[in-house]
Design an enzyme around this catalytic site. Structure first.
Site, PDB file in Angstrom:
ATOM      1  N   ASP A   7      -5.981  -1.586  -0.629  1.00  0.00           N
ATOM      2  CA  ASP A   7      -4.815  -0.885  -0.100  1.00  0.00           C
ATOM      3  C   ASP A   7      -4.683   0.450  -0.828  1.00  0.00           C
ATOM      4  OD1 ASP A   7      -2.366  -0.870   1.594  1.00  0.00           O
ATOM      5  OD2 ASP A   7      -1.357  -0.740  -0.343  1.00  0.00           O
ATOM      6  N   GLU A   9      -1.870   4.003  -1.422  1.00  0.00           N
ATOM      7  CA  GLU A   9      -0.599   4.702  -1.204  1.00  0.00           C
ATOM      8  C   GLU A   9      -0.915   6.195  -1.159  1.00  0.00           C
ATOM      9  OE1 GLU A   9       2.036   3.156  -0.415  1.00  0.00           O
ATOM     10  OE2 GLU A   9       1.393   1.132  -0.978  1.00  0.00           O
ATOM     11  N   GLU A  52      10.097  11.515   1.601  1.00  0.00           N
ATOM     12  CA  GLU A  52       9.896  10.352   2.456  1.00  0.00           C
ATOM     13  C   GLU A  52       8.845   9.402   1.866  1.00  0.00           C
ATOM     14  OE1 GLU A  52       8.679  13.700   4.608  1.00  0.00           O
ATOM     15  OE2 GLU A  52      10.383  13.881   3.210  1.00  0.00           O
ATOM     16  N   HIS A  57       6.958   4.323  -1.849  1.00  0.00           N
ATOM     17  CA  HIS A  57       6.212   3.729  -2.963  1.00  0.00           C
ATOM     18  C   HIS A  57       6.773   4.031  -4.348  1.00  0.00           C
ATOM     19  CE1 HIS A  57       4.549   7.751  -3.254  1.00  0.00           C
ATOM     20  NE2 HIS A  57       3.864   7.612  -2.122  1.00  0.00           N
ATOM     21  N   HIS A 150       6.387  -0.459  -1.729  1.00  0.00           N
ATOM     22  CA  HIS A 150       4.949  -0.577  -1.519  1.00  0.00           C
ATOM     23  C   HIS A 150       4.226  -0.253  -2.826  1.00  0.00           C
ATOM     24  CE1 HIS A 150       4.708  -0.421   3.089  1.00  0.00           C
ATOM     25  NE2 HIS A 150       5.988  -0.581   2.766  1.00  0.00           N
ATOM     26  N   ASP A 155       0.196  -5.070  -2.975  1.00  0.00           N
ATOM     27  CA  ASP A 155      -0.043  -5.274  -1.547  1.00  0.00           C
ATOM     28  C   ASP A 155      -1.428  -5.871  -1.289  1.00  0.00           C
ATOM     29  OD1 ASP A 155       2.459  -4.315  -1.093  1.00  0.00           O
ATOM     30  OD2 ASP A 155       1.860  -2.530   0.019  1.00  0.00           O
TER      31      ASP A 155
END
Length: 235
Positions: A7, A9, A52, A57, A150, A155
């Site tokens: 995963d 970010e 945003e 995260h 997140h 994750d």
């Protein structure tokens, strides 16, 4: 079979418009069982962090300022994933970002042939419902209470559990651990028998057996062992 659950970010949604990776998390599966081996890297995106993205995260520009840039960690990342299959939720997003970063530093891109998209798996198995990671955790009874924001490594760990459920459930939960050469499971110890078993072969049985193998045309390799009745009786 080795697989890597992965995963990322990022600073946003589009690597073609300047968004960058800020975190990579990977966990290793060996024969569909987590090994505990992982790769976790924070990356300085060399740009600002939009509000945003920060809300998603929680990684601020200040936190990432002293982290290595992608070019400094790419070899570590590629060494960990090696040539193995990559298990990713909504793979097009993460692979798009990874390939943009790899292209930027002159490394080969990740081919789709090695990517397993758990979002596609979930849509085939659960048509009509939500297939977000949180929704899948709820569907399969996987604890995701730690997921307040997140995070790439967390994750990945959660996705590994979801992936195994999408494949039909975790065999490890049945307690079917691999057997060793003595037919024992990991962690088991061979306890001595309180009372030795009585010999199953009589002296006559052994004598008749030796007479039988003496009829063979050559010397059997086990004859030397069987010539000792005590050794056979001990069995």
């Amino acid at each position: 079979m080795r697989e890597i659950v992965l995963d990322t970010e990022t600073t946003g949604l589009d690597p073609l418009r300047g968004d960058r990776i800020v975190e990579i998390g990977c966990v290793e599966l060996l024969n569909r069982i987590p090994t505990g081996s992982h790769c976790h890297i924070y990356i300085n995106p060399e740009r600002d962090m939009p509000e945003e993205a920060f809300r998603v995260h929680g990684l601020s520009s200040e936190f990432l300022a002293d982290k290595p840039v992608f070019a400094d960690v790419v070899d570590e990342f590629l060494a960990f994933i090696d040539e193995d299959a990559l298990v990713i939720h909504n793979a097009a997003f993460d692979v798009g970002f990874l390939n943009a970063e790899l292209k930027r530093v002159g490394k080969p891109e990740i081919g789709n042939y090695r990517v397993i998209d758990t979002l596609a798996l979930a849509r085939r198995k659960n048509a009509g419902g939500s297939n977000s990671l949180d929704a899948l955790c709820q569907r399969y009874g996987i604890d995701n209470s730690r997921r307040t924001k997140h995070g790439a490594l967390l994750d990945s760990e959660i996705l590994a559990e979801v992936y195994l459920e999408l494949l039909g459930g975790r065999q490890a939960s049945l307690g079917l651990s691999p057997l060793d050469g003595r037919g024992m499971r990991a962690g088991e110890k061979l306890a001595p028998r309180p009372t030795p078993l009585a010999p199953r072969l009589s002296a006559k049985d052994i004598e008749e057996h030796l007479a039988f193998i003496a009829t063979f045309g050559s010397e059997p390799i086990w004859r030397e062992y069987l010539e000792s009745p005590d050794a056979v009786a001990a069995e």
